[in-house]
Design an enzyme around this catalytic site. Structure first.
Site, PDB file in Angstrom:
ATOM      1  N   ASP A 138      29.308  99.789  35.409  1.00  5.91           N
ATOM      2  CA  ASP A 138      28.397 100.337  34.391  1.00  5.91           C
ATOM      3  C   ASP A 138      27.513  99.276  33.765  1.00  5.91           C
ATOM      4  O   ASP A 138      26.564  99.607  33.049  1.00  5.91           O
ATOM      5  CB  ASP A 138      29.198 101.046  33.287  1.00  5.91           C
ATOM      6  CG  ASP A 138      29.948 102.240  33.830  1.00  5.91           C
ATOM      7  OD1 ASP A 138      30.874 102.712  33.144  1.00  5.91           O
ATOM      8  OD2 ASP A 138      29.625 102.688  34.944  1.00  5.91           O
ATOM      9  N   ARG A 185      22.863 109.917  26.616  1.00  4.44           N
ATOM     10  CA  ARG A 185      24.200 110.371  27.027  1.00  4.44           C
ATOM     11  C   ARG A 185      25.260 109.343  26.645  1.00  4.44           C
ATOM     12  O   ARG A 185      26.408 109.686  26.414  1.00  4.44           O
ATOM     13  CB  ARG A 185      24.243 110.588  28.547  1.00  4.44           C
ATOM     14  CG  ARG A 185      23.533 111.822  29.042  1.00  4.44           C
ATOM     15  CD  ARG A 185      23.749 111.989  30.542  1.00  4.44           C
ATOM     16  NE  ARG A 185      25.131 111.693  30.860  1.00  4.44           N
ATOM     17  CZ  ARG A 185      25.505 110.961  31.920  1.00  4.44           C
ATOM     18  NH1 ARG A 185      24.611 110.468  32.749  1.00  4.44           N
ATOM     19  NH2 ARG A 185      26.780 110.721  32.155  1.00  4.44           N
ATOM     20  N   LYS A 196      32.354 106.049  24.866  1.00  3.98           N
ATOM     21  CA  LYS A 196      32.098 107.372  25.473  1.00  3.98           C
ATOM     22  C   LYS A 196      33.191 107.683  26.487  1.00  3.98           C
ATOM     23  O   LYS A 196      33.748 108.781  26.490  1.00  3.98           O
ATOM     24  CB  LYS A 196      30.756 107.371  26.189  1.00  3.98           C
ATOM     25  CG  LYS A 196      30.562 108.534  27.153  1.00  3.98           C
ATOM     26  CD  LYS A 196      29.239 108.553  27.848  1.00  3.98           C
ATOM     27  CE  LYS A 196      29.145 107.685  29.045  1.00  3.98           C
ATOM     28  NZ  LYS A 196      29.781 108.214  30.282  1.00  3.98           N
ATOM     29  N   ASN A 197      33.519 106.703  27.316  1.00  2.00           N
ATOM     30  CA  ASN A 197      34.445 106.945  28.421  1.00  2.00           C
ATOM     31  C   ASN A 197      35.898 106.998  27.993  1.00  2.00           C
ATOM     32  O   ASN A 197      36.770 107.267  28.802  1.00  2.00           O
ATOM     33  CB  ASN A 197      34.242 105.908  29.535  1.00  2.00           C
ATOM     34  CG  ASN A 197      32.885 106.102  30.194  1.00  2.00           C
ATOM     35  OD1 ASN A 197      32.235 107.142  30.005  1.00  2.00           O
ATOM     36  ND2 ASN A 197      32.451 105.119  30.934  1.00  2.00           N
ATOM     37  N   ARG A 235      30.071 111.459  43.930  1.00  2.00           N
ATOM     38  CA  ARG A 235      31.123 111.665  42.938  1.00  2.00           C
ATOM     39  C   ARG A 235      32.175 112.674  43.418  1.00  2.00           C
ATOM     40  O   ARG A 235      32.419 113.694  42.799  1.00  2.00           O
ATOM     41  CB  ARG A 235      30.547 112.088  41.587  1.00  2.00           C
ATOM     42  CG  ARG A 235      29.394 111.263  41.067  1.00  2.00           C
ATOM     43  CD  ARG A 235      29.703 109.810  40.762  1.00  2.00           C
ATOM     44  NE  ARG A 235      30.612 109.593  39.660  1.00  2.00           N
ATOM     45  CZ  ARG A 235      30.237 109.534  38.385  1.00  2.00           C
ATOM     46  NH1 ARG A 235      28.985 109.702  38.058  1.00  2.00           N
ATOM     47  NH2 ARG A 235      31.128 109.322  37.428  1.00  2.00           N
TER      48      ARG A 235
HETATM   49  C1  EPZ Z   1      34.401 106.710  35.334  1.00  2.00           C
HETATM   50  O1  EPZ Z   1      33.826 107.598  36.275  1.00  2.00           O
HETATM   51  C2  EPZ Z   1      33.320 106.497  34.291  1.00  2.00           C
HETATM   52  N1  EPZ Z   1      32.984 107.761  33.654  1.00  2.00           N
HETATM   53  C3  EPZ Z   1      32.080 105.901  34.941  1.00  2.00           C
HETATM   54  O2  EPZ Z   1      31.129 105.636  33.913  1.00  2.00           O
HETATM   55  C4  EPZ Z   1      32.464 104.575  35.589  1.00  2.00           C
HETATM   56  O3  EPZ Z   1      31.344 104.056  36.255  1.00  2.00           O
HETATM   57  C5  EPZ Z   1      33.602 104.823  36.599  1.00  2.00           C
HETATM   58  O4  EPZ Z   1      34.711 105.443  35.934  1.00  2.00           O
HETATM   59  C6  EPZ Z   1      34.084 103.522  37.219  1.00  2.00           C
HETATM   60  O5  EPZ Z   1      34.507 102.656  36.224  1.00  2.00           O
HETATM   61  C7  EPZ Z   1      33.784 108.237  32.683  1.00  2.00           C
HETATM   62  O6  EPZ Z   1      34.794 107.661  32.351  1.00  2.00           O
HETATM   63  C8  EPZ Z   1      33.353 109.527  32.041  1.00  2.00           C
HETATM   64  P1  EPZ Z   1      36.022 106.814  39.522  1.00  2.00           P
HETATM   65  P2  EPZ Z   1      34.777 108.259  37.412  1.00  2.00           P
HETATM   66  O7  EPZ Z   1      36.776 108.070  39.734  1.00  2.00           O
HETATM   67  O8  EPZ Z   1      36.100 108.567  36.843  1.00  2.00           O
HETATM   68  C9  EPZ Z   1      35.255 107.443  44.152  1.00  2.00           C
HETATM   69  C10 EPZ Z   1      29.048 105.693  32.859  1.00  2.00           C
HETATM   70  O9  EPZ Z   1      27.956 105.165  33.147  1.00  2.00           O
HETATM   71  N2  EPZ Z   1      36.122 108.626  44.019  1.00  2.00           N
HETATM   72  O10 EPZ Z   1      36.756 105.581  39.148  1.00  2.00           O
HETATM   73  O11 EPZ Z   1      34.026 109.359  38.055  1.00  2.00           O
HETATM   74  C11 EPZ Z   1      33.921 107.664  43.480  1.00  2.00           C
HETATM   75  O12 EPZ Z   1      33.026 108.331  44.332  1.00  2.00           O
HETATM   76  C12 EPZ Z   1      29.870 106.347  33.943  1.00  2.00           C
HETATM   77  O13 EPZ Z   1      29.539 105.718  31.710  1.00  2.00           O
HETATM   78  C13 EPZ Z   1      36.479 109.325  45.159  1.00  2.00           C
HETATM   79  O14 EPZ Z   1      36.092 108.977  46.267  1.00  2.00           O
HETATM   80  O15 EPZ Z   1      34.900 107.041  38.425  1.00  2.00           O
HETATM   81  C14 EPZ Z   1      33.460 106.267  43.184  1.00  2.00           C
HETATM   82  O16 EPZ Z   1      32.880 105.721  44.346  1.00  2.00           O
HETATM   83  C15 EPZ Z   1      29.212 106.317  35.295  1.00  2.00           C
HETATM   84  N3  EPZ Z   1      37.262 110.424  45.023  1.00  2.00           N
HETATM   85  C16 EPZ Z   1      34.764 105.534  42.883  1.00  2.00           C
HETATM   86  O17 EPZ Z   1      35.813 106.342  43.437  1.00  2.00           O
HETATM   87  C17 EPZ Z   1      37.703 110.856  43.807  1.00  2.00           C
HETATM   88  O18 EPZ Z   1      38.434 111.868  43.748  1.00  2.00           O
HETATM   89  C18 EPZ Z   1      35.010 105.328  41.387  1.00  2.00           C
HETATM   90  O19 EPZ Z   1      35.107 106.579  40.806  1.00  2.00           O
HETATM   91  C19 EPZ Z   1      37.318 110.140  42.661  1.00  2.00           C
HETATM   92  C20 EPZ Z   1      36.522 109.022  42.787  1.00  2.00           C
END
Ligand code: EPZ
Length: 449
Positions: free
Chosen positions: A306, A398, A22-23, A121
Site C-alpha cells: 500500500d 476511501r 482503515k484496514n 482480488r
Molecule cells: C488487504 O487486502 C488490504 N485491505 C489491502 O489494502 C492490502 O493491500 C492487502 O491486504 C495486502 O496487505 C484491507 O485490509 C481492507 P490479501 P486483502 O488477501 O485482504 C491474493 C488498501 O490500499 N489472494 O492479503 O484483499 C490477492 O489476489 C488496500 O488499503 C488470493 O489469491 O489482501 C493478492 O494478490 C488495497 N486469494 C494477495 O493474495 C484469496 O483468496 C494479497 O491479498 C485472497 C487473496
C-alpha cells in the site's frame, strides 16, 4: 465532482495526527456484527470505506451511531445474513463480513466481490477456509450462499498465501466455532492483531495473532466490547513521504513506530533522517532525495504494497535510478502512467517498475486511478513546479481523512474544489447584475453558503 488543486514546491513542516487504521476498522466493524451486544469503536476513521461498512451493518439490522471518531454498533437486532450486491460492490473488502455473518447466523449470502483497480482480488482462500470450518457453499451466478446449520467446527487450516482478508475471515468464523482452529501461514499485519484484540475483548479466545500460526478456541457467543483502533500505518507512511518529497521536516504523531518497520530503512536510504519518540516519528528530508536501488513489496513485516505507489512518486525526483517490484498485486502500477504527465521517467515491465529520477516535475492535470495511486499523484503535485489538478478524489477519500486539510496544515498550497459549484459560480451573473433581494434573502443566501 471534486478535484484537489496543488501549487507545488512548498516545503512541508510541522506535525500532524494520524487517523485510525482503515484496514483495522473494517474487520473490527464486521466483528461487531459477530458479537451480540453493543460495541464502542474509538479512533474509527471518517472514510468512505468505513461509511460503506456502516451501511452494511445497518442493512443487517444493527443500530449504528457515529459521534466524531467513535462509532457505536448495537448488533442485538441483527436479523439478516445477506449483503446486497449494491453494498458489496461499494467496497470489495466487504468480503470480510463473510466470517462474521456466518459465525453469527450460521448462514451468509453475498456476491463475489469482483476485482478492482489493482487486481482480480480472488477470494478462493476465503472460500476454502470457510468450507474447512464446515460451511456448505453453493455458488450460482456470482452469488455465494453459505450454510452451516449445525454451526461451524474448528479445523486445521493452512493458507497457501498469508492473505490478510482470509486470515481475518478465519478469525471471525472460528471465534464461535465448536472446538479449536489452528491457522498456519496466517497474515502477520498489525491489523490482524488489532482484530484479535477486539475479538478477545468480546470474549473470544485467540492466541498468537501477529505470528504466522494462530490458535482460536471457539466460544459459544461473543458480547460487545469497547476498543480503540490502531493508527493507520499506511497513512503515516504516506505523510512521511510527503515530507520527504518536499525537503520537509515533519512529525507524524499518534502512530505505532514499530508498524512502520520496513519503511524506515527505505527512507534512510533516500537520505532522510528519522527520529522516534513514543508515538511520534519525525522525518527531516535532504535537499535532494537519493535513489533506492531495489524495493520489493512483501507481506508484513516486509515493505507494504500500500506504500508502493506513494514511494514511487517520491522516487521520481530522487537522484539516480530506483527499482520497485510489486509482489502482492498484479496490476498496481496504474499511477505510473499518470506520473509520466508530470515529466517523470518511469518504465514498467511486468511487476517491475524502473524509476529514473528527474531534476524537476511540472504540474499536470491527472486522474487518481485508485486509492494509493491517487495519493501518489498528490505527492507528485507537492513536488512539482506549478499547478497540479487531481481528479477522481473519491478514490483518495476511501482511505485518507481530509488529505487537503492535513497537507495544508503542514504548509502545502492545496485546495479541494467542487467542480459543479465552480461551474455554477462561473455561469451565474455577478452579484452586481442581480437586483438586491433585500436583507432576509441575503441572510438566507449567507446560510446557503
Ligand atoms: C488487504 O487486502 C488490504 N485491505 C489491502 O489494502 C492490502 O493491500 C492487502 O491486504 C495486502 O496487505 C484491507 O485490509 C481492507 P490479501 P486483502 O488477501 O485482504 C491474493 C488498501 O490500499 N489472494 O492479503 O484483499 C490477492 O489476489 C488496500 O488499503 C488470493 O489469491 O489482501 C493478492 O494478490 C488495497 N486469494 C494477495 O493474495 C484469496 O483468496 C494479497 O491479498 C485472497 C487473496
Amino acid at each position: 465532482m471534486e478535484k484537489i488543486v496543488i501549487h507545488g514546491q512548498k516545503r512541508l513542516t510541522g506535525e500532524i495526527e494520524i487517523h485510525g487504521s482503515k484496514n483495522s476498522a473494517l474487520p473490527i466493524l464486521a466483528a461487531a456484527a459477530l458479537a451480540n451486544g453493543v460495541s464502542e469503536i474509538h479512533n474509527c476513521p471518517r472514510l468512505s470505506d468505513v461509511d460503506a461498512a456502516l451501511r452494511i451493518l445497518e442493512h443487517l439490522g444493527c443500530r449504528v451511531r457515529r459521534e466524531g471518531h467513535t462509532v457505536s454498533v448495537d448488533s442485538t437486532g441483527l436479523h439478516d445474513f445477506a449483503v446486497p450486491d449494491r453494498l458489496m460492490r461499494e467496497m470489495r473488502s466487504s468480503v470480510v463480513f463473510l466470517g462474521a455473518i456466518l459465525g453469527r447466523t450460521r448462514r451468509a449470502r453475498l456476491c463475489t466481490p469482483g476485482g478492482c483497480e489493482i487486481g482480480l482480488r480472488p477470494i478462493d482462500l476465503h472460500l476454502l477456509a470457510m468450507e474447512q470450518l464446515g460451511a456448505e457453499l453453493r455458488e450460482e451466478g456470482g452469488q455465494l450462499e453459505f450454510s452451516a446449520p449445525g454451526g461451524l467446527t474448528g479445523a486445521r487450516i493452512t493458507l497457501s498465501f498469508p492473505s490478510v482478508g482470509a486470515t481475518e475471515n478465519v478469525l471471525l468464523a472460528a471465534a464461535t466455532a465448536k472446538g479449536r482452529t489452528v491457522l498456519h501461514n496466517a497474515a502477520r499485519e498489525p491489523e490482524i492483531g488489532d482484530l484479535a484484540d477486539f475479538l478477545n475483548g468480546c470474549g473470544a479466545r485467540i492466541y498468537g495473532a501477529g505470528d504466522s500460526t494462530i490458535v482460536i478456541d471457539g466460544v459459544a457467543q461473543l458480547h460487545g466490547a469497547s476498543h480503540t483502533v490502531i493508527p493507520d500505518r499506511i497513512a503515516a507512511s504516506t505523510y512521511l513521504l510527503a515530507g520527504a518529497v518536499t525537503q520537509g521536516r515533519i512529525c507524524v504523531k499518534e502512530v505505532v513506530p514499530a508498524h512502520l518497520g520496513a519503511l524506515v530503512p527505505v527512507l534512510r536510504e533516500m537520505g532522510c533522517t528519522l527520529s522516534v519518540s513514543g508515538r511520534w516519528v519525525c522525518l527531516s528530508a535532504p535537499p535532494r532525495l537519493h535513489r533506492v536501488k531495489m524495493t520489493r513489496t512483501m507481506p508484513y513485516p516486509g515493505f507494504p504494497t500500500d506504500v508502493q505507489a506513494p514511494l514511487s512518486a517520491a522516487l521520481t525526483v530522487a537522484e539516480g535510478t530506483s527499482v520497485v517490484v510489486e509482489n502482492i498485486f498484479e496490476s498496481r502500477y496504474k499511477h505510473a502512467s499518470e506520473l509520466l504527465r508530470f515529466g517523470a521517467k518511469i518504465h514498467v515491465e511486468g511487476r517491475m517498475e524502473v524509476i529514473e529520477g528527474v531534476d524537476r516535475l511540472l504540474g499536470a492535470q491527472v486522474v487518481a486511478p485508485d486509492l494509493r495511486g491517487g495519493f501518489a499523484l498528490l505527492l507528485a503535485g507537492l513536488a512539482a513546479h506549478g499547478e497540479t489538478v487531481v481528479r477522481g478524489v473519491e478514490h483518495i477519500d476511501r482511505g485518507y481523512e481530509s488529505p487537503e486539510l492535513l497537507l495544508g496544515s503542514l504548509g502545502a498550497d492545496v485546495q479541494r474544489i467542487c467542480e459543479d459549484e465552480e461551474r455554477t459560480a462561473k455561469t451565474e451573473p455577478a452579484d452586481t447584475e442581480k437586483p438586491d433581494p433585500g436583507p432576509q434573502a441575503a441572510g438566507e443566501r449567507q446560510q446557503d453558503r
